[in-house]
Design an enzyme around this catalytic site. Structure first.
Site, mmCIF file in Angstrom:
data_model
loop_
_atom_site.group_PDB
_atom_site.id
_atom_site.type_symbol
_atom_site.label_atom_id
_atom_site.label_comp_id
_atom_site.label_asym_id
_atom_site.label_seq_id
_atom_site.Cartn_x
_atom_site.Cartn_y
_atom_site.Cartn_z
ATOM 1 C CG ASP A 519 -1.866 0.859 1.151
ATOM 2 O OD1 ASP A 519 -1.614 2.175 0.446
ATOM 3 O OD2 ASP A 519 -2.644 1.075 1.851
ATOM 4 C CG HIS A 520 2.505 4.441 -2.775
ATOM 5 N ND1 HIS A 520 3.962 4.464 -1.933
ATOM 6 C CD2 HIS A 520 3.351 4.775 -3.913
ATOM 7 C CE1 HIS A 520 5.314 4.999 -2.967
ATOM 8 N NE2 HIS A 520 5.091 4.687 -4.170
#
Length: 547
Positions: A519-520
């Site tokens: 998850d950026h």
């Protein structure tokens, strides 16, 4: 507990109230189930629940107290001086002797002999105690349906309780003699059934709609993708194309849940159950309604994502409709939510596991002695806790407000397992406290239970990081989908020998392709690269795990 007839004890399968709840007279308190039927026990008084004396899984018998209720008549409802001087009376509900129909009531009082194949059996209303007639509130089968032994046929309701009438045999429904709204009495004919008997031909069985199979309830986890299964947080509705459960398989729900669903106008055929053996719970109905309400705006394009237009593919050639498996229907909405809500990046890397594989091969004799299948995955799990400890952001979840991280102090790893119906992700707990042999044993045991459909809800909950291994199938790299609310997932592909430059010449090395999706919002590219490099160092030199 009301009288139970000739049944000594029955199981509590649902507790419908908790201390502090306000209830009305006749409100269901608990649901009981014998080996033949289920029933709700209603409250004899309106009031407030003061104490619940049973829990799911308990066995109770006639006369046992189940709840204590503070009767509403005993409360002060005007001014303080009008309050009674004595404390409110507590009653054990229900104490009335009439709670028909009885859970043990069956098709007949005497045991039924096993019917021969094709023999027509007449299913009649079982004994109703001191109630003359009851209402038919649901008819769960129709002519032509295949039913299993103990499958519910109709649901009856008196002024005190409701119950399902089960089928005494597996077979095919020939004729249904009642309809919703009818009133029936003991001995009335309700269904004619052609018994399957013991000699059902395999060819015929293969053509029949399959009965509901016990599936691992997935209240918290399901697959994340065909490559990386991700557990669903709660039961969800079927995809629009799957309108109802397979023919001949009535929904498995207690009378109180059926009544609740009727009140909301919910077709239980479209609801997936998360309870034991796929039982539909009240929470499943609520989640179904919530999901449908949330899904409607997206289908209309309000959420900014236009709906996919419906196309009649039969215009172009022959087509065949094949329903998705239950597992895929459950996980599809979760996958879509995960993909839309988390901006995901995948980092690829190749890891030299030549020495690891040589070490594993040297342990073959010990593995045979221990009767353990020592796979490379056991070593790869063993290395994860150390790297997760060095990079704690990967062992975390984003808080609902998006403003903070919830760092987890435990290390439970979800491992994707292929089953005939799709991928599931059982959780291996406390990986950081287990050695390679223990991990190998647990991986083999949980994989076997997953393929046999014997996983329990707890087996699918609590994961903090997931691993999806395609090494046994093949391929180089892939993009696993993060199992939100986790923030990362590791994909493992098939290792292969490659020529690698060692500074002076090319040498054959066993290289393992790995794919890390994350998850950026939580993890940036630099952290992702550092994670896969460090993980590769640990797999390349297992001696570091003891430091």
């Amino acid at each position: 507990m009301p009288p139970l007839g000739d049944v000594d004890a029955v199981d509590v399968i649902e507790v419908l109230v908790k201390p502090g709840d306000r209830i009305e007279q006749e409100s269901p308190l608990i649901t009981l189930e014998s080996d033949k039927a289920s029933m709700d026990v209603p409250a004899s008084e309106a009031g407030q629940i003061k104490e619940v004396l049973v829990k799911v899984g308990d066995q109770v018998k006639e006369g046992d107290p189940i709840v204590r209720v503070e009767a509403v008549e005993a409360e002060a409802e005007t001014e303080p001086e009008a309050a009674p001087s004595e404390p409110p009376a507590e009653t054990t509900a229900p104490e009335q002797a009439e709670a028909p129909p009885q859970p043990e009531s069956q098709v007949s009082e005497a045991p039924q002999p096993k019917a021969e194949k094709g023999e027509i059996q007449e299913i009649r209303v079982p004994p109703l105690g001191d109630v003359d007639v009851v209402d038919v509130i649901e008819v769960l089968v129709k002519p032509g349906d295949r039913v299993e032994q103990e499958s519910p046929l109709i649901t009856l309701e008196s002024d005190k309780a409701s119950m399902d009438v089960p089928s005494p045999e597996a077979g095919q429904v020939e004729e249904v003699m009642v309809k919703v709204g009818d009133q029936v009495k003991e001995g009335d004919l309700i269904v004619r059934l052609a018994a399957a008997g013991a000699a059902v031909e395999p060819e015929a069985a293969a053509e029949e709609a399959p009965p509901a199979q016990p599936e691992p309830a997935v209240p918290a986890q399901a697959e994340a993708a065909p490559e990386a299964a991700a557990p669903a947080p709660a039961p969800t509705p079927q995809a629009p194309a799957a309108k109802k459960a397979p023919e001949g398989v009535p929904p498995y729900a207690s009378p109180s849940v059926r009544k609740f669903a009727r009140k909301l106008g919910v077709d239980l055929q479209q609801v997936e159950g998360s309870g034991p053996k796929g039982r539909i719970l009240k929470e499943d109905v609520e989640e179904f309604v919530k999901s449908r309400l949330q899904k409607a705006p997206a289908e209309e394009g309000i959420a900014g994502i236009p709906a996919v237009p419906e196309i009649d593919f039969s215009k172009f050639g022959p087509v065949e409709s094949m329903p998705l498996s239950r597992l895929k229907r459950l996980t599809g909405p979760h996958l879509q939510r995960a993909w839309l809500n988390a901006p995901q990046v995948t980092q690829h890397h190749e890891v030299d596991i030549t020495e690891l594989e040589e070490f594993r091969q040297s342990l073959k004799g010990e593995a045979e002695r221990r009767k353990v299948k020592l796979t490379p995955l056991a070593f790869m799990l063993k290395a994860l806790p150390k790297v997760l400890k060095e990079f704690p952001n990967f062992n975390a979840s984003l808080a609902p407000d998006g403003q903070s991280l919830l760092l987890k102090q435990y290390c439970h790893i979800g491992v994707a397992v292929a089953t005939p119906d799709g991928l599931v992700v059982p959780v291996v707990r406390d990986v950081d406290r287990k050695g390679v042999w223990a991990l190998a044993e647990e991986l083999a045991e949980v994989s076997a239970r997953a393929r046999a459909g014997k996983l329990k809800p707890d087996d699918l909950q609590g994961g903090c990081f997931s691993v999806s291994s395609l090494g046994g199938i093949g391929g180089s790299f892939f993009t696993p989908i993060v199992n939100v609310p986790e923030v990362a997932i590791l994909g493992l592909s098939r290792a292969r020998m490659q020529p690698v430059w060692d500074g002076s010449q090319f040498a054959p090395r066993l290289m393992l392709p790995i794919s890390l999706s994350y998850d950026h919002r939580v993890i940036d590219g630099a952290e992702g690269a550092q994670f896969v490099v460090r993980y590769g160092e640990l797999l390349g030199d297992l001696r570091q795990l003891v430091l």
